[in-house]
Design an enzyme around this catalytic site. Structure first.
Site, mmCIF file in Angstrom:
data_model
loop_
_atom_site.group_PDB
_atom_site.id
_atom_site.type_symbol
_atom_site.label_atom_id
_atom_site.label_comp_id
_atom_site.label_asym_id
_atom_site.label_seq_id
_atom_site.Cartn_x
_atom_site.Cartn_y
_atom_site.Cartn_z
ATOM 1 N N ASN A 123 86.849 31.023 -83.256
ATOM 2 C CA ASN A 123 87.914 31.818 -83.862
ATOM 3 C C ASN A 123 87.450 32.218 -85.252
ATOM 4 O O ASN A 123 87.017 31.352 -86.023
ATOM 5 C CB ASN A 123 89.189 30.990 -84.052
ATOM 6 C CG ASN A 123 89.831 30.588 -82.729
ATOM 7 O OD1 ASN A 123 89.423 31.029 -81.664
ATOM 8 N ND2 ASN A 123 90.861 29.757 -82.814
ATOM 9 N N GLU A 142 90.594 24.644 -82.833
ATOM 10 C CA GLU A 142 90.266 24.540 -84.256
ATOM 11 C C GLU A 142 90.366 23.126 -84.844
ATOM 12 O O GLU A 142 91.240 22.830 -85.677
ATOM 13 C CB GLU A 142 91.156 25.493 -85.067
ATOM 14 C CG GLU A 142 90.987 26.948 -84.698
ATOM 15 C CD GLU A 142 91.609 27.917 -85.713
ATOM 16 O OE1 GLU A 142 92.292 27.441 -86.636
ATOM 17 O OE2 GLU A 142 91.393 29.120 -85.579
ATOM 18 N N GLU A 179 89.499 33.930 -80.699
ATOM 19 C CA GLU A 179 90.537 34.533 -81.545
ATOM 20 C C GLU A 179 89.890 35.425 -82.577
ATOM 21 O O GLU A 179 88.910 35.032 -83.223
ATOM 22 C CB GLU A 179 91.321 33.462 -82.318
ATOM 23 C CG GLU A 179 92.478 32.865 -81.595
ATOM 24 C CD GLU A 179 93.245 31.860 -82.443
ATOM 25 O OE1 GLU A 179 93.413 32.072 -83.654
ATOM 26 O OE2 GLU A 179 93.667 30.842 -81.861
ATOM 27 N N HIS A 233 97.027 22.750 -79.112
ATOM 28 C CA HIS A 233 97.013 23.736 -80.212
ATOM 29 C C HIS A 233 98.055 23.291 -81.245
ATOM 30 O O HIS A 233 99.078 23.939 -81.436
ATOM 31 C CB HIS A 233 97.318 25.136 -79.670
ATOM 32 C CG HIS A 233 96.993 26.266 -80.623
ATOM 33 N ND1 HIS A 233 96.244 27.371 -80.248
ATOM 34 C CD2 HIS A 233 97.313 26.478 -81.917
ATOM 35 C CE1 HIS A 233 96.140 28.201 -81.268
ATOM 36 N NE2 HIS A 233 96.785 27.694 -82.300
ATOM 37 N N ARG A 261 95.150 33.716 -72.929
ATOM 38 C CA ARG A 261 94.873 32.401 -73.501
ATOM 39 C C ARG A 261 96.156 31.883 -74.146
ATOM 40 O O ARG A 261 96.649 32.474 -75.108
ATOM 41 C CB ARG A 261 93.752 32.512 -74.555
ATOM 42 C CG ARG A 261 93.463 31.241 -75.315
ATOM 43 C CD ARG A 261 92.305 31.422 -76.299
ATOM 44 N NE ARG A 261 92.032 30.192 -77.016
ATOM 45 C CZ ARG A 261 92.411 29.944 -78.264
ATOM 46 N NH1 ARG A 261 93.055 30.849 -78.979
ATOM 47 N NH2 ARG A 261 92.120 28.789 -78.829
ATOM 48 N N TYR A 300 88.294 35.282 -88.567
ATOM 49 C CA TYR A 300 89.101 36.426 -89.022
ATOM 50 C C TYR A 300 88.545 37.130 -90.242
ATOM 51 O O TYR A 300 88.779 38.303 -90.438
ATOM 52 C CB TYR A 300 90.521 35.942 -89.377
ATOM 53 C CG TYR A 300 91.325 35.487 -88.190
ATOM 54 C CD1 TYR A 300 91.159 34.218 -87.629
ATOM 55 C CD2 TYR A 300 92.260 36.325 -87.608
ATOM 56 C CE1 TYR A 300 91.901 33.807 -86.538
ATOM 57 C CE2 TYR A 300 93.017 35.921 -86.515
ATOM 58 C CZ TYR A 300 92.827 34.662 -85.988
ATOM 59 O OH TYR A 300 93.566 34.258 -84.904
HETATM 60 C C1 NOJ Z 1 94.116 30.528 -85.862
HETATM 61 C C2 NOJ Z 1 95.143 29.729 -85.136
HETATM 62 O O1 NOJ Z 1 94.597 29.223 -83.964
HETATM 63 C C3 NOJ Z 1 96.421 30.491 -84.854
HETATM 64 O O2 NOJ Z 1 97.387 29.575 -84.470
HETATM 65 C C4 NOJ Z 1 96.833 31.286 -86.073
HETATM 66 O O3 NOJ Z 1 98.052 31.941 -85.876
HETATM 67 C C5 NOJ Z 1 95.743 32.270 -86.407
HETATM 68 N N1 NOJ Z 1 94.563 31.519 -86.770
HETATM 69 C C6 NOJ Z 1 96.079 33.223 -87.552
HETATM 70 O O4 NOJ Z 1 96.251 32.521 -88.716
#
Ligand code: NOJ
Length: 614
Positions: free
Chosen positions: A402, A258, A475, A213, A168, A404
């Site tokens: 995405n 995002e 992600e 992006h 991707r 985290y």
């Molecule tokens: C989401 C973003 O899409 C990416 O560009 C970024 O590096 C990561 N989060 C980590 O912060």
């Protein structure tokens, strides 16, 4: 294929079809799907054993004359089966489906460098980092970064080494159209991505392309960027060109990465380019135009390209999971739900919900607050016409997400306990988020703490909220501050992937997982201080040498076997050790080398002594 495997497979296919059919008929059917999954897991363990047992018993030489023989042939396998199934932990067989999509990701500004190579135009990130270096933690920029503009062949090799079936990556609008308009298309830019795509296909790797992006052409920002409705036809022109150029070879697209970050972090606060820092108004204009631009591109793809190219197109949303601070407090649970509607629902509801449009809670809160704040009858959140609502709804072939980390959330008190600017997105949402006091492990980024249960909760929420869409985790990953022995990253992937599996076993339709990131790169305002890569990049070497970290070997194993092997914790090999050594500060290198040479001379002395004694 062996008989037990064949029967298991047919059985599983039948069950899946049955459960897929029933899931369409609503809530109750979801339970069926969950049960079916569990049953399937048990069957896949037990059924092959029946065959083995049966084979063993048929080999026993029991006199055919004896009447009990037939009974034995029946009872013995059954007995053995029960015994073996009792001791067999079904969890051991937890694996991802064989057609699960495994990928790794990157983005153009973060890895490419070549910021003004050939006739590339300036992006909002070039502009921000060149004019306001002080806003970047290490005052760096993406001018060269990981230099993928030149090292793209090595990048493809790395994806291959990882056994990832999908790469991707994103296209840089100003590399393709330097000023953002069709009047100037860069041949070099077009060729760069064309070569990359061909190289991926040469190794059977599926390119998954993000059209936007975050690196908007600076010239378009000067027109107001995403707050100007003019962006809709412009984004459509750019998308048309790339769909025409690459659509014969690219079968999976996302329009925008995002949107929440693009709008709130770009326009509401001073966090991402263009760093407007203008709370409460432009972010909603940005979101409005972005949703329309996305929808126009998807309609165009479906009308002009999809019928002959046969690919799929979607969007990637993002959020951290808002965990209620006190799970027993109804107010905190409401705050969590409201946060999900503001973060995900802002873009998710118009596209994925049954009726479309913004979430009711957003419409009402922003309308009421706007009135209270003296904006009159016009809400700061723009309104869609009925026609627009229909045009946007359903414009995604899958749900890209995405995520985290997670936050603990509680309601913002009436006296604005969160001390948010008024008006602002945060004040409109009315939720206070924090990670204070949690015992979740940290990472290389202040905002990122490890809480895998949050990923499970998030996936379950999307599944329930939008009637079981196909989800691709586009992600997920974790940062550190450098080094090749990244066992914390290994733990993160194992744990988050287990959470993804838990959600799948509970009926969520997840078809893929894409790790962030293929390699260390430019982490926006954190510059090069936070590393997310599976591959280490030596930013001081002219070739930007890439070396696999421990996590790369583990992730490769996961992609290859479709399973998580908690016991697999490889050590650095010789080449990696050299690279790791080179990363150490000079004094430490000296100390280690002299330590090593000291050890060598001691062992030589030992050998000499032994020889003399003999
Ligand atoms: C989401 C973003 O899409 C990416 O560009 C970024 O590096 C990561 N989060 C980590 O912060």
């Amino acid at each position: 294929m062996k008989a037990p495997e064949f029967i298991c497979q047919r059985f599983a296919v039948g069950l899946t079809r049955f459960s897929n059919r029933s899931v369409k008929s609503g809530q109750k059917a979801r339970k069926v799907q969950q049960l079916t999954k569990k049953f399937k897991a048990i069957i896949s363990v037990c059924l092959p054993k029946v065959f083995v047992c049966h084979k063993l018993v048929s080999r026993l030489r029991i006199s055919p004359k004896k009447k009990q023989t037939n009974m034995m042939k029946f009872i013995l396998p059954l007995f053995m089966l029960i015994a073996s199934c009792l001791g067999s932990p079904v969890s051991q067989t937890r694996r991802f489906p064989s057609d699960f999509l495994w990928g790794v990701a990157s983005s153009s500004y973060q890895i490419e460098g070549g910021w003004n190579a050939d006739d590339k135009g300036e992006s909002i990130w070039d502009f921000l980092t060149h004019t306001h270096a002080e806003k970047i933690v290490d005052q760096s920029n993406g001018d060269i970064s990981s230099d993928s503009y030149h090292q793209w062949k090595r990048d493809v090799q790395m994806v291959k080494e990882l056994h990832a079936g999908t790469y991707r990556f994103s296209l840089s609008w100003p590399r393709i159209m330097p000023g953002g308009y069709m009047n100037h298309v860069s041949t070099a830019g077009i060729k760069y991505y064309s070569n990359l795509i061909d190289e991926l296909l040469r190794y059977n790797i599926t390119p998954m392309v993000t059209i936007y992006h975050w690196d908007l052409p600076q010239r378009l920002q000067e027109l107001g960027g995403w707050t100007n409705p003019e962006i809709i036809p412009l984004f459509k022109d750019y998308a048309r060109l790339v769909l025409e150029m690459y659509g014969d070879r690219v079968k999976i697209w996302t329009t925008i990465n995002e949107p929440w970050h693009v709008c709130e972090h770009g326009y509401g606060v001073d966090y991402m380019a263009p760093s407007y820092n203008y709370p409460g108004i432009p972010a909603y204009l940005c979101g409005h135009n972005l949703l329309k631009a996305h929808a126009e591109v998807v309609h165009m793809y479906r009308e002009l390209f999809q019928p002959r190219q046969g690919g799929r197109i979607g969007i990637t949303l993002d959020t951290s999971w808002p965990e209620p601070k006190d799970p027993n407090s109804a107010e905190d649970r409401e705050a969590s739900e409201r946060a999900m509607q503001f973060y995900v629902g802002w873009f998710g509801h118009p596209i994925f919900s049954k009726h479309g449009n913004y979430p009711k809670v957003m419409i009402e809160r922003i309308r009421n607050l706007s009135k209270e704040q003296g904006f009159g009858a016009r809400s700061r959140l723009p309104e869609f016409t009925t026609e627009e609502i229909h045009r946007i709804r359903g414009t995604s072939d899958f749900f890209g997400i995405n995520s985290y980390t997670s936050n603990l959330v509680t309601s913002n008190g009436h006296n604005n306990t969160g001390k948010f600017p008024v008006p602002s997105f945060n004040h409109d949402m009315g939720v206070v988020e924090s990670q204070a006091g949690v015992d979740w492990p940290g990472s290389g980024s202040v905002w990122l703490k490890v809480y895998p249960k949050g990923m499970y909760n998030l996936l379950m929420w999307i599944h329930r909220e939008y009637n079981a869409p196909e989800i691709i985790v586009t992600e997920n990953g974790v940062s550190d501050r450098g080094g090749l022995e990244d066992y914390a990253r290994v733990d993160y992937y194992n744990q988050y992937l287990s959470a993804v599996l838990d959600a799948m076993e509970d009926g969520v339709n997840i078809s893929g997982y894409i790790a962030w990131s293929l390699m260390d790169s430019y982490e926006w305002k954190a510059g090069y201080t936070e590393k997310f890569g599976l591959y280490h990049v030596d930013f001081s070497s002219p070739e930007r040498t890439r070396t696999p970290k421990i996590s790369a070997r583990v992730f490769a194993q996961i992609c290859k076997t479709n399973t998580i092997d908690w016991s697999y914790r490889p050590k650095l090999d010789d080449e990696q050790q050299l690279v790791a050594m080179a990363q150490l500060p000079a004094e430490e290198q000296m100390a280690r080398t002299s330590g090593a040479s000291g050890a060598i001379s001691w062992s030589l002395t030992g050998l000499l002594l032994l020889a003399l004694l003999r």
